[in-house]
Design a protein around this motif. Structure first.
Motif, PDB file in Angstrom:
ATOM      1  N   LEU A  15       0.830  -1.202   0.000  1.00 60.27           N
ATOM      2  CA  LEU A  15       0.000   0.000   0.000  1.00 60.27           C
ATOM      3  C   LEU A  15       0.864   1.251   0.000  1.00 60.27           C
ATOM      4  N   SER A  16       1.915   1.270   0.795  1.00 68.48           N
ATOM      5  CA  SER A  16       2.778   2.452   0.870  1.00 68.48           C
ATOM      6  C   SER A  16       3.453   2.730  -0.474  1.00 68.48           C
ATOM      7  N   VAL A  17       3.911   1.662  -1.137  1.00 70.52           N
ATOM      8  CA  VAL A  17       4.557   1.818  -2.446  1.00 70.52           C
ATOM      9  C   VAL A  17       3.556   2.350  -3.469  1.00 70.52           C
ATOM     10  N   LEU A  18       2.330   1.820  -3.443  1.00 75.49           N
ATOM     11  CA  LEU A  18       1.296   2.250  -4.389  1.00 75.49           C
ATOM     12  C   LEU A  18       0.939   3.718  -4.192  1.00 75.49           C
ATOM     13  N   LEU A  19       0.805   4.152  -2.955  1.00 74.98           N
ATOM     14  CA  LEU A  19       0.437   5.541  -2.684  1.00 74.98           C
ATOM     15  C   LEU A  19       1.540   6.507  -3.107  1.00 74.98           C
ATOM     16  N   LEU A  20       2.789   6.114  -2.914  1.00 78.80           N
ATOM     17  CA  LEU A  20       3.898   6.947  -3.362  1.00 78.80           C
ATOM     18  C   LEU A  20       3.890   7.072  -4.887  1.00 78.80           C
ATOM     19  N   GLU A  21       3.629   5.966  -5.580  1.00 81.62           N
ATOM     20  CA  GLU A  21       3.551   5.992  -7.044  1.00 81.62           C
ATOM     21  C   GLU A  21       2.412   6.897  -7.511  1.00 81.62           C
ATOM     22  N   MET A  22       1.275   6.824  -6.840  1.00 84.39           N
ATOM     23  CA  MET A  22       0.121   7.633  -7.211  1.00 84.39           C
ATOM     24  C   MET A  22       0.409   9.126  -7.045  1.00 84.39           C
ATOM     25  N   ARG A  23       1.076   9.476  -5.947  1.00 84.17           N
ATOM     26  CA  ARG A  23       1.412  10.896  -5.738  1.00 84.17           C
ATOM     27  C   ARG A  23       2.396  11.385  -6.795  1.00 84.17           C
ATOM     28  N   ASP A  24       3.383  10.558  -7.115  1.00 82.66           N
ATOM     29  CA  ASP A  24       4.351  10.924  -8.152  1.00 82.66           C
ATOM     30  C   ASP A  24       3.657  11.086  -9.502  1.00 82.66           C
ATOM     31  N   ASP A  25       2.734  10.164  -9.815  1.00 81.57           N
ATOM     32  CA  ASP A  25       1.999  10.254 -11.085  1.00 81.57           C
ATOM     33  C   ASP A  25       1.172  11.525 -11.165  1.00 81.57           C
ATOM     34  N   ALA A  26       0.678  11.986 -10.003  1.00 76.71           N
ATOM     35  CA  ALA A  26      -0.122  13.215  -9.960  1.00 76.71           C
ATOM     36  C   ALA A  26       0.748  14.465  -9.984  1.00 76.71           C
ATOM     37  N   GLY A  27       2.060  14.291  -9.889  1.00 71.67           N
ATOM     38  CA  GLY A  27       2.978  15.433  -9.928  1.00 71.67           C
ATOM     39  C   GLY A  27       2.885  16.319  -8.703  1.00 71.67           C
ATOM     40  N   LEU A  28       2.624  15.729  -7.547  1.00 69.76           N
ATOM     41  CA  LEU A  28       2.444  16.509  -6.323  1.00 69.76           C
ATOM     42  C   LEU A  28       3.546  16.180  -5.311  1.00 69.76           C
ATOM     43  N   THR A  43       2.724  12.833   8.654  1.00 69.74           N
ATOM     44  CA  THR A  43       1.803  11.706   8.497  1.00 69.74           C
ATOM     45  C   THR A  43       1.926  11.099   7.109  1.00 69.74           C
ATOM     46  N   LEU A  44       2.020  11.944   6.088  1.00 69.88           N
ATOM     47  CA  LEU A  44       2.196  11.454   4.717  1.00 69.88           C
ATOM     48  C   LEU A  44       3.496  10.665   4.578  1.00 69.88           C
ATOM     49  N   TYR A  45       4.540  11.183   5.182  1.00 67.37           N
ATOM     50  CA  TYR A  45       5.833  10.489   5.131  1.00 67.37           C
ATOM     51  C   TYR A  45       5.725   9.110   5.774  1.00 67.37           C
ATOM     52  N   ARG A  46       5.071   9.039   6.919  1.00 60.54           N
ATOM     53  CA  ARG A  46       4.944   7.763   7.628  1.00 60.54           C
ATOM     54  C   ARG A  46       4.082   6.779   6.837  1.00 60.54           C
ATOM     55  N   ILE A  47       3.049   7.284   6.178  1.00 56.97           N
ATOM     56  CA  ILE A  47       2.200   6.403   5.363  1.00 56.97           C
ATOM     57  C   ILE A  47       2.981   5.876   4.166  1.00 56.97           C
ATOM     58  N   GLU A  48       3.753   6.744   3.507  1.00 63.75           N
ATOM     59  CA  GLU A  48       4.475   6.359   2.291  1.00 63.75           C
ATOM     60  C   GLU A  48       5.723   5.531   2.574  1.00 63.75           C
ATOM     61  N   THR A  49       6.122   5.456   3.826  1.00 62.45           N
ATOM     62  CA  THR A  49       7.261   4.602   4.198  1.00 62.45           C
ATOM     63  C   THR A  49       6.797   3.408   5.035  1.00 62.45           C
ATOM     64  N   ALA A  50       5.488   3.145   5.023  1.00 59.23           N
ATOM     65  CA  ALA A  50       4.893   1.991   5.701  1.00 59.23           C
ATOM     66  C   ALA A  50       5.115   1.999   7.210  1.00 59.23           C
ATOM     67  N   GLN A  51       5.298   3.176   7.782  1.00 60.57           N
ATOM     68  CA  GLN A  51       5.438   3.283   9.233  1.00 60.57           C
ATOM     69  C   GLN A  51       4.091   3.514   9.913  1.00 60.57           C
ATOM     70  N   ALA A  52       3.077   3.835   9.105  1.00 59.82           N
ATOM     71  CA  ALA A  52       1.741   4.064   9.643  1.00 59.82           C
ATOM     72  C   ALA A  52       0.715   3.589   8.620  1.00 59.82           C
ATOM     73  N   ARG A  53      -0.405   3.109   9.120  1.00 62.03           N
ATOM     74  CA  ARG A  53      -1.491   2.643   8.267  1.00 62.03           C
ATOM     75  C   ARG A  53      -2.536   3.753   8.187  1.00 62.03           C
ATOM     76  N   PRO A  54      -2.895   4.214   6.988  1.00 56.71           N
ATOM     77  CA  PRO A  54      -3.853   5.313   6.885  1.00 56.71           C
ATOM     78  C   PRO A  54      -5.262   4.884   7.276  1.00 56.71           C
ATOM     79  N   GLN A  55      -6.013   5.790   7.839  1.00 57.59           N
ATOM     80  CA  GLN A  55      -7.426   5.528   8.063  1.00 57.59           C
ATOM     81  C   GLN A  55      -8.138   5.569   6.715  1.00 57.59           C
ATOM     82  N   ARG A  56      -9.281   4.940   6.622  1.00 59.20           N
ATOM     83  CA  ARG A  56      -9.977   4.852   5.337  1.00 59.20           C
ATOM     84  C   ARG A  56     -10.303   6.234   4.778  1.00 59.20           C
ATOM     85  N   ARG A  57     -10.771   7.152   5.652  1.00 56.09           N
ATOM     86  CA  ARG A  57     -11.135   8.483   5.155  1.00 56.09           C
ATOM     87  C   ARG A  57      -9.905   9.243   4.663  1.00 56.09           C
TER      88      ARG A  57
END
Length: 289
Positions: A15-28, A43-57
Protein backbone atom coordinates in the motif's frame (compact mmCIF):
# COMPACT_ATOMS: atom_id res chain seq x y z
CA UNK A 1 2.48 0.54 24.37
CA UNK A 2 4.23 -2.28 22.47
CA UNK A 3 0.94 -3.92 21.55
CA UNK A 4 -0.31 -0.71 19.91
CA UNK A 5 2.52 -0.53 17.37
CA UNK A 6 1.92 -0.60 13.64
CA UNK A 7 4.05 -3.60 12.72
CA UNK A 8 5.05 -3.87 9.09
CA UNK A 9 3.31 -6.46 6.92
CA UNK A 10 3.50 -7.27 3.21
CA UNK A 11 0.10 -5.66 2.64
CA UNK A 12 1.12 -2.44 4.36
CA UNK A 13 4.35 -2.28 2.35
CA UNK A 14 2.45 -2.76 -0.94
CA UNK A 15 0.00 0.00 0.00
CA UNK A 16 2.78 2.45 0.87
CA UNK A 17 4.56 1.82 -2.45
CA UNK A 18 1.30 2.25 -4.39
CA UNK A 19 0.44 5.54 -2.68
CA UNK A 20 3.90 6.95 -3.36
CA UNK A 21 3.55 5.99 -7.04
CA UNK A 22 0.12 7.63 -7.21
CA UNK A 23 1.41 10.90 -5.74
CA UNK A 24 4.35 10.92 -8.15
CA UNK A 25 2.00 10.25 -11.09
CA UNK A 26 -0.12 13.21 -9.96
CA UNK A 27 2.98 15.43 -9.93
CA UNK A 28 2.44 16.51 -6.32
CA UNK A 29 4.91 16.98 -3.48
CA UNK A 30 4.07 16.02 0.09
CA UNK A 31 3.77 19.73 0.82
CA UNK A 32 1.23 20.12 -2.03
CA UNK A 33 -0.85 17.26 -0.66
CA UNK A 34 -0.73 18.68 2.86
CA UNK A 35 -1.77 22.15 1.70
CA UNK A 36 -4.73 20.82 -0.29
CA UNK A 37 -5.98 18.15 2.15
CA UNK A 38 -4.82 19.21 5.58
CA UNK A 39 -2.98 15.91 6.05
CA UNK A 40 0.21 16.53 8.01
CA UNK A 41 3.44 16.16 6.00
CA UNK A 42 4.89 13.91 8.69
CA UNK A 43 1.80 11.71 8.50
CA UNK A 44 2.20 11.45 4.72
CA UNK A 45 5.83 10.49 5.13
CA UNK A 46 4.94 7.76 7.63
CA UNK A 47 2.20 6.40 5.36
CA UNK A 48 4.48 6.36 2.29
CA UNK A 49 7.26 4.60 4.20
CA UNK A 50 4.89 1.99 5.70
CA UNK A 51 5.44 3.28 9.23
CA UNK A 52 1.74 4.06 9.64
CA UNK A 53 -1.49 2.64 8.27
CA UNK A 54 -3.85 5.31 6.88
CA UNK A 55 -7.43 5.53 8.06
CA UNK A 56 -9.98 4.85 5.34
CA UNK A 57 -11.14 8.48 5.16
CA UNK A 58 -7.51 9.65 4.85
CA UNK A 59 -6.91 7.17 2.04
CA UNK A 60 -10.08 8.28 0.22
CA UNK A 61 -8.98 11.91 0.49
CA UNK A 62 -5.61 11.06 -1.03
CA UNK A 63 -7.16 9.04 -3.85
CA UNK A 64 -9.60 11.87 -4.67
CA UNK A 65 -6.76 14.39 -4.85
CA UNK A 66 -4.63 12.12 -7.05
CA UNK A 67 -7.51 11.61 -9.50
CA UNK A 68 -7.08 7.86 -9.32
CA UNK A 69 -9.09 5.74 -11.75
CA UNK A 70 -11.55 3.20 -10.38
CA UNK A 71 -9.37 0.11 -10.91
CA UNK A 72 -6.41 1.56 -9.00
CA UNK A 73 -8.75 2.98 -6.35
CA UNK A 74 -10.18 -0.49 -5.76
CA UNK A 75 -6.63 -1.86 -5.59
CA UNK A 76 -5.68 0.67 -2.91
CA UNK A 77 -8.80 -0.07 -0.85
CA UNK A 78 -8.17 -3.81 -1.09
CA UNK A 79 -4.59 -3.31 0.07
CA UNK A 80 -5.84 -1.23 3.00
CA UNK A 81 -8.10 -4.11 3.95
CA UNK A 82 -5.13 -6.50 3.76
CA UNK A 83 -2.98 -4.11 5.79
CA UNK A 84 -5.60 -4.06 8.54
CA UNK A 85 -5.38 -7.83 9.01
CA UNK A 86 -3.05 -8.88 11.83
CA UNK A 87 0.19 -10.50 10.73
CA UNK A 88 1.47 -13.82 12.02
CA UNK A 89 3.44 -11.99 14.71
CA UNK A 90 0.35 -10.37 16.28
CA UNK A 91 -0.06 -12.71 19.30
CA UNK A 92 3.57 -12.22 20.28
CA UNK A 93 4.30 -8.58 19.41
CA UNK A 94 4.43 -7.42 23.03
CA UNK A 95 7.46 -9.70 23.54
CA UNK A 96 9.22 -9.09 20.21
CA UNK A 97 11.21 -6.26 18.72
CA UNK A 98 9.42 -4.34 15.97
CA UNK A 99 11.91 -5.49 13.32
CA UNK A 100 11.70 -9.16 14.29
CA UNK A 101 7.89 -9.03 14.39
CA UNK A 102 7.88 -7.51 10.90
CA UNK A 103 10.26 -10.20 9.69
CA UNK A 104 7.93 -12.95 10.95
CA UNK A 105 5.08 -11.36 9.00
CA UNK A 106 7.12 -11.26 5.78
CA UNK A 107 8.45 -14.79 6.28
CA UNK A 108 4.90 -16.14 6.63
CA UNK A 109 3.99 -15.02 3.08
CA UNK A 110 7.38 -15.48 1.38
CA UNK A 111 7.97 -17.85 -1.52
CA UNK A 112 11.55 -18.71 -0.56
CA UNK A 113 14.22 -17.93 1.99
CA UNK A 114 17.99 -18.14 1.56
CA UNK A 115 19.46 -18.20 5.04
CA UNK A 116 23.02 -18.12 6.33
CA UNK A 117 23.49 -18.75 10.04
CA UNK A 118 26.80 -18.47 11.82
CA UNK A 119 26.02 -19.43 15.43
CA UNK A 120 22.67 -21.16 15.95
CA UNK A 121 20.41 -23.71 14.33
CA UNK A 122 17.98 -21.61 12.21
CA UNK A 123 14.80 -20.66 14.05
CA UNK A 124 12.52 -22.49 11.61
CA UNK A 125 14.35 -25.75 12.36
CA UNK A 126 14.74 -25.43 16.13
CA UNK A 127 13.17 -27.66 18.76
CA UNK A 128 11.36 -25.89 21.58
CA UNK A 129 13.97 -27.01 24.14
CA UNK A 130 16.81 -25.67 22.01
CA UNK A 131 14.94 -22.41 21.38
CA UNK A 132 14.36 -21.92 25.12
CA UNK A 133 18.05 -22.53 25.84
CA UNK A 134 19.17 -20.07 23.16
CA UNK A 135 16.76 -17.31 24.15
CA UNK A 136 17.45 -17.73 27.88
CA UNK A 137 21.20 -17.50 27.30
CA UNK A 138 21.10 -14.55 24.90
CA UNK A 139 18.51 -12.63 26.96
CA UNK A 140 19.16 -13.68 30.59
CA UNK A 141 17.02 -10.91 32.14
CA UNK A 142 13.92 -11.82 30.14
CA UNK A 143 10.76 -12.53 32.14
CA UNK A 144 9.69 -16.18 32.09
CA UNK A 145 6.43 -15.30 30.32
CA UNK A 146 8.27 -13.41 27.59
CA UNK A 147 10.74 -16.28 27.23
CA UNK A 148 7.88 -18.70 26.67
CA UNK A 149 6.13 -16.38 24.17
CA UNK A 150 9.33 -15.93 22.17
CA UNK A 151 9.91 -19.68 22.06
CA UNK A 152 6.28 -20.28 21.07
CA UNK A 153 6.55 -17.70 18.29
CA UNK A 154 9.59 -19.56 16.99
CA UNK A 155 7.71 -22.87 17.02
CA UNK A 156 4.67 -21.38 15.27
CA UNK A 157 6.88 -19.89 12.56
CA UNK A 158 7.81 -23.41 11.45
CA UNK A 159 4.28 -23.86 10.06
CA UNK A 160 5.47 -22.13 6.86
CA UNK A 161 7.46 -25.28 6.01
CA UNK A 162 4.39 -27.54 6.10
CA UNK A 163 1.58 -25.42 4.60
CA UNK A 164 -0.04 -26.23 1.24
CA UNK A 165 2.47 -24.09 -0.64
CA UNK A 166 5.43 -24.36 1.74
CA UNK A 167 8.32 -21.97 2.01
CA UNK A 168 11.33 -23.05 -0.04
CA UNK A 169 14.18 -22.90 2.48
CA UNK A 170 17.87 -23.01 1.56
CA UNK A 171 20.20 -22.91 4.56
CA UNK A 172 23.97 -22.60 4.73
CA UNK A 173 24.91 -23.36 8.31
CA UNK A 174 28.32 -22.81 9.87
CA UNK A 175 29.69 -26.04 11.36
CA UNK A 176 30.01 -24.27 14.73
CA UNK A 177 26.22 -24.33 15.07
CA UNK A 178 26.08 -28.13 15.11
CA UNK A 179 29.16 -28.57 17.31
CA UNK A 180 28.22 -26.10 20.08
CA UNK A 181 26.46 -27.98 22.92
CA UNK A 182 23.50 -25.63 23.47
CA UNK A 183 21.32 -26.68 26.41
CA UNK A 184 23.42 -29.77 27.11
CA UNK A 185 23.88 -33.10 25.28
CA UNK A 186 20.24 -34.22 25.58
CA UNK A 187 18.81 -30.99 24.15
CA UNK A 188 21.46 -30.91 21.45
CA UNK A 189 20.88 -34.53 20.54
CA UNK A 190 17.17 -33.87 19.99
CA UNK A 191 17.95 -30.74 18.03
CA UNK A 192 20.36 -32.49 15.68
CA UNK A 193 17.87 -35.29 15.08
CA UNK A 194 15.31 -32.64 14.12
CA UNK A 195 17.86 -31.04 11.81
CA UNK A 196 18.55 -34.39 10.17
CA UNK A 197 14.84 -34.92 9.58
CA UNK A 198 14.63 -31.48 7.96
CA UNK A 199 17.21 -32.48 5.34
CA UNK A 200 14.70 -35.05 4.04
CA UNK A 201 12.08 -32.40 3.23
CA UNK A 202 11.67 -31.62 -0.47
CA UNK A 203 11.40 -27.90 0.26
CA UNK A 204 14.52 -27.72 2.46
CA UNK A 205 18.14 -27.64 1.26
CA UNK A 206 20.71 -27.64 4.06
CA UNK A 207 24.46 -27.28 3.63
CA UNK A 208 27.12 -27.25 6.32
CA UNK A 209 29.98 -24.77 5.91
CA UNK A 210 32.89 -26.74 7.44
CA UNK A 211 35.63 -25.31 9.61
CA UNK A 212 38.24 -26.20 7.03
CA UNK A 213 36.58 -23.94 4.45
CA UNK A 214 38.58 -21.15 6.08
CA UNK A 215 37.67 -17.47 5.93
CA UNK A 216 34.36 -16.75 4.21
CA UNK A 217 32.04 -13.79 3.45
CA UNK A 218 29.52 -14.77 6.14
CA UNK A 219 31.88 -14.18 9.04
CA UNK A 220 30.37 -10.74 9.60
CA UNK A 221 27.03 -12.20 10.66
CA UNK A 222 23.83 -14.04 9.80
CA UNK A 223 21.25 -12.97 7.23
CA UNK A 224 18.16 -14.14 5.37
CA UNK A 225 17.03 -13.19 1.85
CA UNK A 226 13.27 -13.43 1.31
CA UNK A 227 11.61 -13.71 -2.11
CA UNK A 228 7.85 -13.30 -2.60
CA UNK A 229 5.28 -14.79 -4.98
CA UNK A 230 3.75 -11.39 -5.76
CA UNK A 231 5.95 -9.55 -8.31
CA UNK A 232 5.02 -6.23 -6.69
CA UNK A 233 6.82 -7.32 -3.51
CA UNK A 234 10.57 -6.68 -3.86
CA UNK A 235 13.08 -8.97 -2.17
CA UNK A 236 13.93 -8.25 1.43
CA UNK A 237 16.96 -9.05 3.59
CA UNK A 238 16.81 -9.62 7.34
CA UNK A 239 20.18 -9.04 9.03
CA UNK A 240 20.87 -10.24 12.57
CA UNK A 241 23.37 -8.51 14.85
CA UNK A 242 24.31 -7.88 18.47
CA UNK A 243 23.43 -4.20 18.19
CA UNK A 244 20.02 -5.00 16.71
CA UNK A 245 18.33 -6.56 13.71
CA UNK A 246 17.47 -4.77 10.48
CA UNK A 247 15.34 -5.18 7.37
CA UNK A 248 17.28 -4.16 4.26
CA UNK A 249 15.77 -3.16 0.92
CA UNK A 250 17.15 -1.78 -2.33
CA UNK A 251 18.49 -3.52 -5.45
CA UNK A 252 22.17 -2.85 -4.72
CA UNK A 253 22.04 -4.18 -1.15
CA UNK A 254 19.90 -7.18 -2.09
CA UNK A 255 22.32 -8.09 -4.89
CA UNK A 256 25.28 -7.83 -2.48
CA UNK A 257 23.71 -10.32 -0.08
CA UNK A 258 22.73 -12.57 -2.98
CA UNK A 259 26.34 -12.71 -4.15
CA UNK A 260 27.48 -13.49 -0.59
CA UNK A 261 25.01 -16.36 -0.32
CA UNK A 262 26.14 -17.79 -3.66
CA UNK A 263 29.73 -17.73 -2.43
CA UNK A 264 28.79 -19.41 0.84
CA UNK A 265 26.84 -22.25 -0.75
CA UNK A 266 29.71 -22.83 -3.19
CA UNK A 267 32.13 -23.17 -0.24
CA UNK A 268 29.80 -25.43 1.78
CA UNK A 269 29.49 -29.20 1.70
CA UNK A 270 26.91 -30.75 -0.62
CA UNK A 271 23.47 -31.43 0.91
CA UNK A 272 24.26 -35.18 0.91
CA UNK A 273 27.61 -34.75 2.66
CA UNK A 274 26.06 -32.23 5.05
CA UNK A 275 23.43 -34.79 6.11
CA UNK A 276 26.24 -37.22 6.95
CA UNK A 277 28.05 -34.63 9.08
CA UNK A 278 24.81 -33.78 10.93
CA UNK A 279 24.16 -37.48 11.62
CA UNK A 280 27.69 -37.87 13.00
CA UNK A 281 27.22 -34.82 15.26
CA UNK A 282 23.88 -36.22 16.47
CA UNK A 283 25.47 -39.56 17.30
CA UNK A 284 28.24 -37.84 19.26
CA UNK A 285 25.70 -35.79 21.25
CA UNK A 286 23.61 -38.88 21.99
CA UNK A 287 26.71 -40.67 23.28
CA UNK A 288 27.25 -37.81 25.73
CA UNK A 289 23.63 -37.65 26.89
Amino acid sequence: MAGKRTVLTAGLRRLSVLLLEMRDDAGLSKEDVSARTGINVTTLYRIETAQARPQRRTLMTMLDLYGVEEVRRDEALELLSDAQKPGMSRPYEASLSEVYAAYINFESVALSARHYQTSFIPGLLQTEQYAMAVIDTCMPKLEASDLERRARARMDRAAVLAKDEPLELWVVLDEAAIRRMVGGPEVMSGQLRRLGEATKRKNVILQILPFDAGAHPGMAGSFTILDFPDPTDPELVYVEGISGDALVEGHTEIRRFGVMFDQLRAMALSPRDSAVVIAEAAAAAEAMA
